[in-house]
Design an enzyme around this catalytic site. Structure first.
Site, PDB file in Angstrom:
ATOM      1  N   LYS A  49      -0.966  -3.473  -2.178  1.00 48.78           N
ATOM      2  CA  LYS A  49      -0.886  -2.796  -0.902  1.00 48.78           C
ATOM      3  C   LYS A  49       0.223  -2.961  -0.176  1.00 48.78           C
ATOM      4  O   LYS A  49       0.142  -4.507  -0.007  1.00 48.78           O
ATOM      5  CB  LYS A  49      -2.394  -2.939  -0.338  1.00 48.78           C
ATOM      6  CG  LYS A  49      -2.791  -1.679   0.726  1.00 48.78           C
ATOM      7  CD  LYS A  49      -3.972  -1.867   1.255  1.00 48.78           C
ATOM      8  CE  LYS A  49      -4.428  -1.111   2.174  1.00 48.78           C
ATOM      9  NZ  LYS A  49      -5.767  -1.348   2.929  1.00 48.78           N
TER      10      LYS A  49
HETATM   11  C1  E4P Z   1      -7.102   1.198   4.919  1.00 52.37           C
HETATM   12  O1  E4P Z   1      -6.820   0.963   3.846  1.00 52.37           O
HETATM   13  C2  E4P Z   1      -7.307   0.391   6.004  1.00 52.37           C
HETATM   14  O2  E4P Z   1      -8.032  -0.823   5.273  1.00 52.37           O
HETATM   15  C3  E4P Z   1      -8.548   0.908   6.694  1.00 52.37           C
HETATM   16  O3  E4P Z   1      -8.938   2.345   6.376  1.00 52.37           O
HETATM   17  C4  E4P Z   1      -8.470   0.628   8.159  1.00 52.37           C
HETATM   18  O4  E4P Z   1      -9.570   1.271   8.926  1.00 52.37           O
HETATM   19  P1  E4P Z   1      -9.861   0.919  10.403  1.00 52.37           P
HETATM   20  O5  E4P Z   1      -8.942   1.741  11.242  1.00 52.37           O
HETATM   21  O6  E4P Z   1     -11.467   1.197  10.382  1.00 52.37           O
HETATM   22  O7  E4P Z   1      -9.712  -0.420  10.281  1.00 52.37           O
END
Ligand code: E4P
Length: 221
Positions: free
Chosen positions: A87
């Site tokens: 990622k």
């Molecule tokens: C995506 O990969 C992120 O980890 C995530 O969906 C962020 O979500 P949040 O805005 O609820 O922290």
């Protein structure tokens, strides 16, 4: 549409897996910190433990923000397990790193995407997944789902194979609308996934069926 769970909590990943509808896991440094996972070796061991629970792709985020460091860290993460997806944040060096990983056949998830232009760049760099954060856009009074629609249109116009991974999903309506738009994947907390189960008429109907069954059984005695 694939369902990913967005957590580093092993019990929740297991619960979603046992439900039989889990297709993969996304994590981020905040989620790892929330579980108290710190230190390079512990983080790596935790990713391996996640890979042992799910049969799907597991996104492991690089901490580095420069090209050379991202490549080094990403290669190490990719070595942990065949289903690790590296990622990478949507920054200039990140786009270069995604291009590098895609040439090496290493799967990537381009994260922290908040515009159609960023999603276009991620696809051109060859990202396996692009993660537009819809909940965080909603939080600043911007239509997160509109972004998913825009990316779907752009990717379909040119046949980009990058999968849209709607991230920062918070509730059932996000999931349902992503499915209507044609998002390839959604990722969110276990609570969002479980909220799809709920309907008061299901609960009332089941209570009635069970009460009628018990009454009939009592009468037949
Ligand atoms: C995506 O990969 C992120 O980890 C995530 O969906 C962020 O979500 P949040 O805005 O609820 O922290």
């Amino acid at each position: 549409m694939k369902f990913f769970i967005d957590t580093a909590n092993l019990a929740q990943i297991k619960e979603a897996h046992e439900l039989g509808v889990l297709d993969g896991v996304t994590t981020n440094p905040s989620l790892m910190a929330k579980e108290g996972i710190t230190g390079e070796e512990n983080v790596k061991a935790h990713y391996k433990a996640i890979c042992e629970i799910t049969d799907g792709d597991v996104s492991a985020e690089v901490i580095a923000t420069t090209y050379d460091e991202m490549i080094k860290e990403g290669l190490e993460l990719a070595k942990l397990h065949e289903r690790i997806v590296v990622k990478v944040p949507m920054i200039k060096d990140g786009v270069r790193a995604i291009k590098y990983f895609s040439k090496q056949g290493i799967k990537t998830n381009c994260t922290l995407v908040f515009s159609a232009g960023q999603a276009l760049l991620a696809a051109k760099a060859g990202a396996t997944y692009v993660s537009p954060f819809i909940g965080r856009l909603d939080d600043i009074s911007t239509d997160g789902l509109q972004l998913i629609e825009d990316i779907r249109l752009i990717y379909d116009n040119y046949g980009y194979e990058t999968q849209i991974l709607a991230a920062s999903v918070r509730h059932a309506m996000h999931i349902i609308n992503c499915a209507k738009i044609g998002s390839d994947v959604i990722t969110g907390p276990l609570s969002a996934m479980l909220s799809l189960l709920k309907h008061p008429l299901t609960d009332n109907g089941l209570a009635q069926f069970l009460a009628d069954h018990a009454k009939a059984a009592e009468a037949g005695k």
